[in-house]
Design a protein around this motif. Structure first.
Motif, PDB file in Angstrom:
ATOM      1  N   VAL A   1       0.418   5.028 -10.389  1.00  0.00           N
ATOM      2  CA  VAL A   1      -0.517   6.055  -9.938  1.00  0.00           C
ATOM      3  C   VAL A   1      -0.387   7.246 -10.877  1.00  0.00           C
ATOM      4  N   ASP A   2      -1.499   7.789 -11.312  1.00  0.00           N
ATOM      5  CA  ASP A   2      -1.458   8.957 -12.196  1.00  0.00           C
ATOM      6  C   ASP A   2      -0.846  10.127 -11.416  1.00  0.00           C
ATOM      7  N   ALA A   3       0.309  10.598 -11.889  1.00  0.00           N
ATOM      8  CA  ALA A   3       1.026  11.652 -11.165  1.00  0.00           C
ATOM      9  C   ALA A   3       0.488  13.044 -11.451  1.00  0.00           C
ATOM     10  N   ARG A   4      -0.294  13.199 -12.505  1.00  0.00           N
ATOM     11  CA  ARG A   4      -0.728  14.543 -12.883  1.00  0.00           C
ATOM     12  C   ARG A   4      -1.574  15.238 -11.818  1.00  0.00           C
ATOM     13  N   PRO A   5      -2.526  14.550 -11.164  1.00  0.00           N
ATOM     14  CA  PRO A   5      -3.301  15.240 -10.125  1.00  0.00           C
ATOM     15  C   PRO A   5      -2.481  15.605  -8.887  1.00  0.00           C
ATOM     16  N   LEU A   6      -1.263  15.094  -8.781  1.00  0.00           N
ATOM     17  CA  LEU A   6      -0.416  15.395  -7.631  1.00  0.00           C
ATOM     18  C   LEU A   6       0.354  16.698  -7.811  1.00  0.00           C
TER      19      LEU A   6
ATOM     20  N   GLY B   1       0.676  21.321 -20.011  1.00  0.00           N
ATOM     21  CA  GLY B   1       1.673  20.509 -20.676  1.00  0.00           C
ATOM     22  C   GLY B   1       2.138  19.299 -19.918  1.00  0.00           C
ATOM     23  N   LEU B   2       1.237  18.624 -19.185  1.00  0.00           N
ATOM     24  CA  LEU B   2       1.633  17.458 -18.401  1.00  0.00           C
ATOM     25  C   LEU B   2       1.417  16.142 -19.151  1.00  0.00           C
ATOM     26  N   GLY B   3       0.923  16.192 -20.356  1.00  0.00           N
ATOM     27  CA  GLY B   3       0.807  14.992 -21.167  1.00  0.00           C
ATOM     28  C   GLY B   3      -0.369  14.112 -20.788  1.00  0.00           C
ATOM     29  N   ASP B   4      -0.297  12.861 -21.214  1.00  0.00           N
ATOM     30  CA  ASP B   4      -1.402  11.923 -21.054  1.00  0.00           C
ATOM     31  C   ASP B   4      -1.290  11.046 -19.806  1.00  0.00           C
ATOM     32  N   GLY B   5      -0.219  11.183 -19.041  1.00  0.00           N
ATOM     33  CA  GLY B   5      -0.057  10.381 -17.839  1.00  0.00           C
ATOM     34  C   GLY B   5       0.286   8.936 -18.160  1.00  0.00           C
ATOM     35  N   PRO B   6       0.435   8.054 -17.160  1.00  0.00           N
ATOM     36  CA  PRO B   6       0.379   8.397 -15.736  1.00  0.00           C
ATOM     37  C   PRO B   6       1.639   9.105 -15.229  1.00  0.00           C
ATOM     38  N   THR B   7       2.721   9.076 -16.020  1.00  0.00           N
ATOM     39  CA  THR B   7       3.936   9.756 -15.595  1.00  0.00           C
ATOM     40  C   THR B   7       3.876  11.221 -16.012  1.00  0.00           C
ATOM     41  N   VAL B   8       4.803  12.017 -15.488  1.00  0.00           N
ATOM     42  CA  VAL B   8       4.862  13.449 -15.793  1.00  0.00           C
ATOM     43  C   VAL B   8       6.289  13.807 -16.193  1.00  0.00           C
TER      44      VAL B   8
ATOM     45  N   THR C   1      11.074  25.079 -15.455  1.00  0.00           N
ATOM     46  CA  THR C   1      11.778  24.248 -14.483  1.00  0.00           C
ATOM     47  C   THR C   1      12.835  23.416 -15.199  1.00  0.00           C
ATOM     48  N   ASP C   2      13.670  22.743 -14.424  1.00  0.00           N
ATOM     49  CA  ASP C   2      14.507  21.715 -15.017  1.00  0.00           C
ATOM     50  C   ASP C   2      13.603  20.608 -15.566  1.00  0.00           C
ATOM     51  N   ALA C   3      14.145  19.797 -16.452  1.00  0.00           N
ATOM     52  CA  ALA C   3      13.338  18.742 -17.098  1.00  0.00           C
ATOM     53  C   ALA C   3      13.264  17.519 -16.182  1.00  0.00           C
ATOM     54  N   MET C   4      12.452  17.636 -15.136  1.00  0.00           N
ATOM     55  CA  MET C   4      12.285  16.569 -14.157  1.00  0.00           C
ATOM     56  C   MET C   4      11.229  15.570 -14.623  1.00  0.00           C
ATOM     57  N   PHE C   5      11.527  14.293 -14.415  1.00  0.00           N
ATOM     58  CA  PHE C   5      10.574  13.227 -14.722  1.00  0.00           C
ATOM     59  C   PHE C   5      10.067  12.636 -13.417  1.00  0.00           C
ATOM     60  N   LEU C   6       8.767  12.293 -13.379  1.00  0.00           N
ATOM     61  CA  LEU C   6       8.155  11.715 -12.185  1.00  0.00           C
ATOM     62  C   LEU C   6       7.268  10.543 -12.566  1.00  0.00           C
ATOM     63  N   ALA C   7       7.521   9.407 -11.927  1.00  0.00           N
ATOM     64  CA  ALA C   7       6.612   8.259 -12.002  1.00  0.00           C
ATOM     65  C   ALA C   7       6.243   7.882 -10.573  1.00  0.00           C
ATOM     66  N   MET C   8       4.959   7.680 -10.312  1.00  0.00           N
ATOM     67  CA  MET C   8       4.489   7.310  -8.975  1.00  0.00           C
ATOM     68  C   MET C   8       3.949   5.879  -9.026  1.00  0.00           C
TER      69      MET C   8
ATOM     70  N   GLY D   1       0.807  -1.216   0.000  1.00  0.00           N
ATOM     71  CA  GLY D   1       0.000   0.000   0.000  1.00  0.00           C
ATOM     72  C   GLY D   1       0.836   1.261   0.000  1.00  0.00           C
ATOM     73  N   GLY D   2       2.150   1.118   0.227  1.00  0.00           N
ATOM     74  CA  GLY D   2       3.034   2.279   0.261  1.00  0.00           C
ATOM     75  C   GLY D   2       3.324   2.825  -1.129  1.00  0.00           C
ATOM     76  N   LEU D   3       3.849   4.051  -1.166  1.00  0.00           N
ATOM     77  CA  LEU D   3       4.093   4.770  -2.416  1.00  0.00           C
ATOM     78  C   LEU D   3       5.579   4.916  -2.693  1.00  0.00           C
ATOM     79  N   VAL D   4       5.944   4.841  -3.961  1.00  0.00           N
ATOM     80  CA  VAL D   4       7.326   5.068  -4.405  1.00  0.00           C
ATOM     81  C   VAL D   4       7.288   6.084  -5.537  1.00  0.00           C
ATOM     82  N   ALA D   5       8.065   7.158  -5.386  1.00  0.00           N
ATOM     83  CA  ALA D   5       8.212   8.155  -6.441  1.00  0.00           C
ATOM     84  C   ALA D   5       9.581   7.969  -7.075  1.00  0.00           C
ATOM     85  N   TYR D   6       9.597   7.691  -8.385  1.00  0.00           N
ATOM     86  CA  TYR D   6      10.846   7.616  -9.134  1.00  0.00           C
ATOM     87  C   TYR D   6      11.032   8.938  -9.863  1.00  0.00           C
ATOM     88  N   VAL D   7      12.167   9.593  -9.586  1.00  0.00           N
ATOM     89  CA  VAL D   7      12.437  10.929 -10.104  1.00  0.00           C
ATOM     90  C   VAL D   7      13.812  10.923 -10.757  1.00  0.00           C
TER      91      VAL D   7
END
Length: 523
Positions: A484-489, A496-503, A512-519, A451-457
């Motif tokens: 997890v869809d990261a866009r609502p976070l 310009g956040l794209g189609d998800g689930p990553t951002v 900003t810097d070109a940061m990538f996020l997957a939840m 049930g825990g969350l992991v953010a890959y950045v």
């Protein structure tokens, strides 16, 4: 050392004259005419040898190896810029570390410091195109030119093509610089620079760049001074849109603003903005844009109420903290914490929510930086390898509620802040980095409780470091996960956040810097 107000009598172009003719702007309209001001950072070491200030000896000298400074033949801002560029190329130094030290040693402030910084960062950003122009003007490959002379010529060419410094001043001052670092090459330097001065930047690009129709990647690479493999990677990440790729490359060559993070519970962003004469950020609830000056002079940083952090880094760290979570929520983990920016923000958020953060860093030096960055916050710093989850009793499996993996990467998303990186990185860097990224993400998934969350950045938009790494690590980890869809976070209305689930964040879209996020959620 000759100070800013004690210029050598042979200096043809005194500070007053530069103040009249140089306003920090660039001749190339794509740059927006902004000057480069010194940025904060750790104190870098002086170059080991060479340069117009004399050498540093490796012998047994009680003064730490410094020889008396030779009387400079050109003004201090140009000398400082030369020393910084030479250190980057000779000693693999980082401009953001070595330049502030050189500016302090020279006593440069205000317009002189801005001029030196503009020359340094501008030359390093435009290096690929400058080298192509110098090679054509010299009739030989730039690698055949003596390195000290080559660096001086690069500075001269940058002044000619991208600043409002008069051509005669750029040529004459560069020849003086060459005289001090490469005896016997002054005639050669004078001839090359006069050839460079015969065309403006656009005319040189028109002469040397392949056509946009026959070789669009090669055309963009030379026009906007990026290696072709990086241009290709950007274009792929942007879905093949060369127009948007062009806008990204232009933004990479701009001076990035300094972003501060007002630590929640310790500083109010609006009040901090008033305090520093800046403005609240566009997206992060904790961001403050610094309008100018050195960040190290901001009292809030010394007091631990704020720290320097790109707004994109704030957004991805905050996304982990605000993501909905069922069950307990008091055990947080930052698996790659150095140098401590994201740990500082997460630690401040944890303090507000009665949680505790464990910050892991494999490098001893960077672990100490994390300790400094999180002092007074509910953060425990572990100097260990994040891949030891399950083998290290301090990193048990299935234990943590929220886990951040800010993985080591090529850093292609922060090229505007680290101008030399685009020339140092190679495609051969990718295999060992992506293997490490997969191993760290797999360890993070093991560390998370069900049930825990992991953010890959990662601060890279390269698809091999983003989508491929996440997909492969999730598949091979043996841990059941859902995306997890990261866009609502991220803040509502952020474009310009794209189609998800990553951002994927971008300099040209979001500032900003070109940061990538997957939840991911462990199921």
């Amino acid at each position: 050392m000759t100070g800013p107000s004690e210029r050598p009598s042979g200096d043809r172009f005194a500070a007053e004259r530069r103040d009249e003719r140089f306003d920090g702007g660039r001749r190339d309209e794509r740059s927006g005419g902004r000057d480069q001001r010194p940025s904060g950072g750790q104190r870098g070491e002086r170059p080991a040898r060479g340069g117009p200030w004399g050498a540093r000896s490796g012998g047994d000298r009680r003064d730490g190896g410094r020889r008396p400074m030779a009387r400079p033949t050109v003004d201090l801002p140009r000398q400082v810029a030369y020393e910084a560029v030479a250190a980057v190329h000779r000693d693999d130094a980082y401009a953001n570390l070595v330049l502030p030290s050189l500016l302090r040693d020279a006593g440069l402030v205000g317009r002189d410091a801005a001029f030196a910084t503009e020359l340094t960062y501008g030359t390093l950003r435009r290096l690929g195109t400058l080298d192509a122009i110098l090679g054509d003007a010299a009739g030989r490959d730039v690698q055949r030119i003596d390195p000290p002379v080559r660096d001086a010529l690069r500075l001269g060419a940058y002044q000619l093509l991208h600043t409002r410094v008069p051509a005669h001043a750029a040529v004459s001052s560069t020849v003086d610089l060459v005289k001090s670092v490469g005896a016997g090459a002054t005639g050669f330097a004078n001839a090359v620079l006069r050839e460079v001065a015969g065309r403006d930047a656009d005319a040189w690009v028109a002469k040397l760049a392949p056509s946009a129709e026959s070789d669009p990647i090669g055309h963009l690479a030379l026009t906007y001074s990026h290696p072709q493999w990086i241009v290709r990677a950007f274009a792929e990440a942007l879905g093949g849109d060369l127009g948007e790729t062009t806008r990204l490359l232009i933004e990479d060559n701009e001076r990035p603003p300094v972003h501060l993070c007002a630590r929640p519970g310790l500083a109010d962003p609006a009040e901090l903005a008033d305090e520093v004469g800046g403005a609240p950020g566009a997206f992060s609830p904790y961001a403050v844009y610094l309008s100018g000056g050195a960040p190290g002079d901001v009292p809030a940083l010394a007091q631990g109420r704020a720290h320097v952090q790109d707004e994109g880094s704030q957004l991805v760290a905050n996304a982990l903290a605000v993501a909905p979570l069922d069950g307990p929520d008091g055990r947080w983990l930052d698996l790659c914490a150095g140098p401590g920016g994201k740990s500082g923000l997460l630690g401040a958020l944890a303090a507000q929510r009665d949680a505790r953060l464990t910050a892991v860093e494999v490098s001893e030096h960077r672990a100490r930086l994390v300790e400094q960055a999180t002092r007074g916050l509910p953060v425990t710093v572990l100097h260990t390898d994040g891949r030891t989850v399950g083998a290290d009793p301090k990193l048990p499996e299935g234990h943590f509620d929220r886990v951040l993996v800010d993985a080591p990467c090529t850093g292609l998303g922060s090229l505007r802040r680290r101008p030399e990186s685009r020339w140092r990185r190679q495609p051969s860097d990718l295999p060992p980095l992506t293997r490490l990224q997969r191993e760290l993400l797999a360890a993070a998934l093991r560390a998370a409780r069900p049930g825990g969350l992991v953010a890959y950045v990662t601060c890279s938009p390269h698809t091999v470091e983003t989508h491929v790494t996440v997909t492969e690590a999730a598949r091979r980890s043996g841990v059941p996960v859902d995306f997890v869809d990261a866009r609502p976070l991220l803040p509502a209305g952020m474009p310009g956040l794209g189609d998800g689930p990553t951002v994927q964040l971008w300099p040209h879209r979001h500032g900003t810097d070109a940061m990538f996020l997957a939840m991911l959620r462990r199921t």
